[in-house]
Design a protein around this motif. Structure first.
Motif: not given
Length: 456
Positions: A391-397
């Motif tokens: 979830r955090r990775q997608i938010s960053s991407l």
């Protein structure tokens, strides 16, 4: 008379000590730490396996599929007929205690030295009854009963496997649906990207290499969409096979709309002896081997059979008379094995070896069950831990995609950098969907590993 009673009592005691009459004692212990270092608190009250499958799988489409599978699945129907076969075998073993009767009429016509022919006949009803003093029939009956119960456990094992397979395939279908939706949305975006890159090239702001790379990525996404559609059809066909249906569309929900329990208490390992059908079946196979050994021991002792006949006949010795007379006979026989002792010893050794094999198989089944519980727990826990990271990775991407687009508008970045950020985001989104499926699959596998799905 008193001496005979004492003799019979001593004989029975000796036979009991030889193991002819002993009953199989069910297992009451399991290997220590069977579940390993389980991360979930174990107790006897809270156990996910105690949930009815309708309580675990609340999706109405999945419930409908499971109900249809329980009605129509051919493997489950075959298991049911296996139970009926074992029931008939048990009935036959119990009837062996009763005397058998047969009606065997006979007629004879004879003439001596061309004299007048004499006709004689007999209309007897014969009977035979084996007295089970030495436990042969008793052990055969106990073995048949264990086989019957084992067949019931086999049917339950097929049922729990069917429920788990239906659920896993259904959620696989939902995962593929979610990945297809993401891929199709991305396909539209990349098609637009190809158009933009072509326009930039025509305007002298792009080059052939950038356009070719964008087109290649777009075609790759197109093939991914086609692969996902094929996998969806295969998953639907797999479900149809389990449902006993021809290939057709499967009505279903969405992966985001699925709700499953978060409390994954596993109970205590000892509950596997009562909950898991395959563990129960393996122990019943051991019980059958135990009674087969007892039956092999009883072959060393004599068999006692009472037989007799009653009926009407007009032949008495060499004389033929009319009217017919009543014929009665009774015979008691005792058969003691003499010259087949070596065969009986060999049979007993074989039975003992098979019993040891069954014991090892039962132990291995328990170990396998413990490993499956541990694997399912770890699978679910790992997927949960990854979920927040994805979830955090997608938010960053997503932030990266937005930032590169802004930078490109101000001339500090190229369109290729925007496309790269979008491609990375697509990969992360597809992986996040797959991880959600892994989390759900861990719950399903744990439910099955603990013996869930036994009850309607």
């Amino acid at each position: 008379m008193k001496r005979n009673i004492i003799t019979l009592a001593i004989t029975a005691l000796m036979l009991s000590s030889c193991g002819i009459y002993t009953k199989y004692q069910p297992a009451t212990t399991v290997p220590e730490d069977l579940f390993g270092a389980a991360e979930t608190v174990s107790d006897t009250i809270h156990n996910i396996a105690k949930l009815n499958w309708r309580q675990l799988f609340v999706d109405p489409h999945l419930q409908s599929l499971i109900e249809q599978g329980l009605r129509n699945n051919t493997d489950l129907q075959s298991a049911h007929w296996r139970v009926e076969e074992a029931r008939a075998s048990l009935s036959a073993a119990r009837l062996a205690y009763l005397p058998s009767f047969a009606f065997s009429p006979q007629g004879t016509v004879s003439s001596f030295d061309k004299g007048k022919a004499g006709q004689s006949y007999s209309l007897p009803i014969t009977s035979s009854w084996e007295i089970d003093i030495f436990g042969r029939l008793t052990n055969a009956n106990r073995r048949a009963k264990a086989l019957y119960i084992q067949s019931q456990e086999y049917e339950l094992a097929v049922k729990t496997q069917l429920i788990a397979n239906l659920a896993n395939t259904y959620y696989t279908l939902l995962m593929l649906d979610a990945q297809l939706a993401i891929s199709e949305e991305t396909e539209v975006k990349w098609k637009e990207s190809v158009r933009v890159m072509q326009a930039l090239k025509n305007a002298g702001q792009g080059n052939e290499a950038g356009l070719a790379q964008t087109e290649a990525t777009y075609y790759s996404i197109c093939t991914t969409v086609l692969d996902l559609k094929e996998q969806i059809r295969q998953a639907e066909n797999s479900l149809c096979l389990m449902l006993g249906e021809t290939p057709q569309f499967i009505r279903r929900g969405t992966l985001d709309g699925q709700v499953l329990p978060q409390d994954l208490s596993v109970g205590i390992p000892l509950q596997l002896l009562a909950n898991r059908p395959d563990v129960r079946s393996s122990e019943l196979a051991l019980a059958q081997a135990f009674y087969t050994t007892n039956e092999a021991r009883s072959a060393f002792y004599p068999s006692i059979t009472l037989s007799g006949s009653a009926g009407w006949t007009n032949g008495v010795g060499e004389v033929v008379m009319n009217p017919s007379k009543l014929l009665l006979s009774a015979v008691g026989s005792l058969t003691q094995p003499l010259f087949n002792k070596g065969q009986n010893i060999a049979r007993l050794k074989i039975a003992k070896a098979q019993q040891e094999e069954a014991k090892l198989s039962f132990t291995q089944t328990l170990l396998n069950a413990g490993a499956e519980v541990n694997n399912a727990l770890k699978q679910n826990q790992t997927a949960r831990d990854k979920s927040d990271l994805y979830r955090r990775q997608i938010s960053s991407l997503q932030t990266a995609v937005t930032s590169t687009q802004l930078l490109m508008q101000h001339g500090n970045s190229t369109y290729l950098e925007v496309l790269t950020a979008q491609q990375t985001l697509l990969t992360a989104q597809l992986t996040q969907v797959s991880n959600r499926f892994q989390e759900i699959q861990g719950i399903i596998n744990l439910y099955q590993a603990l013996g869930g799905g036994r009850e309607e």
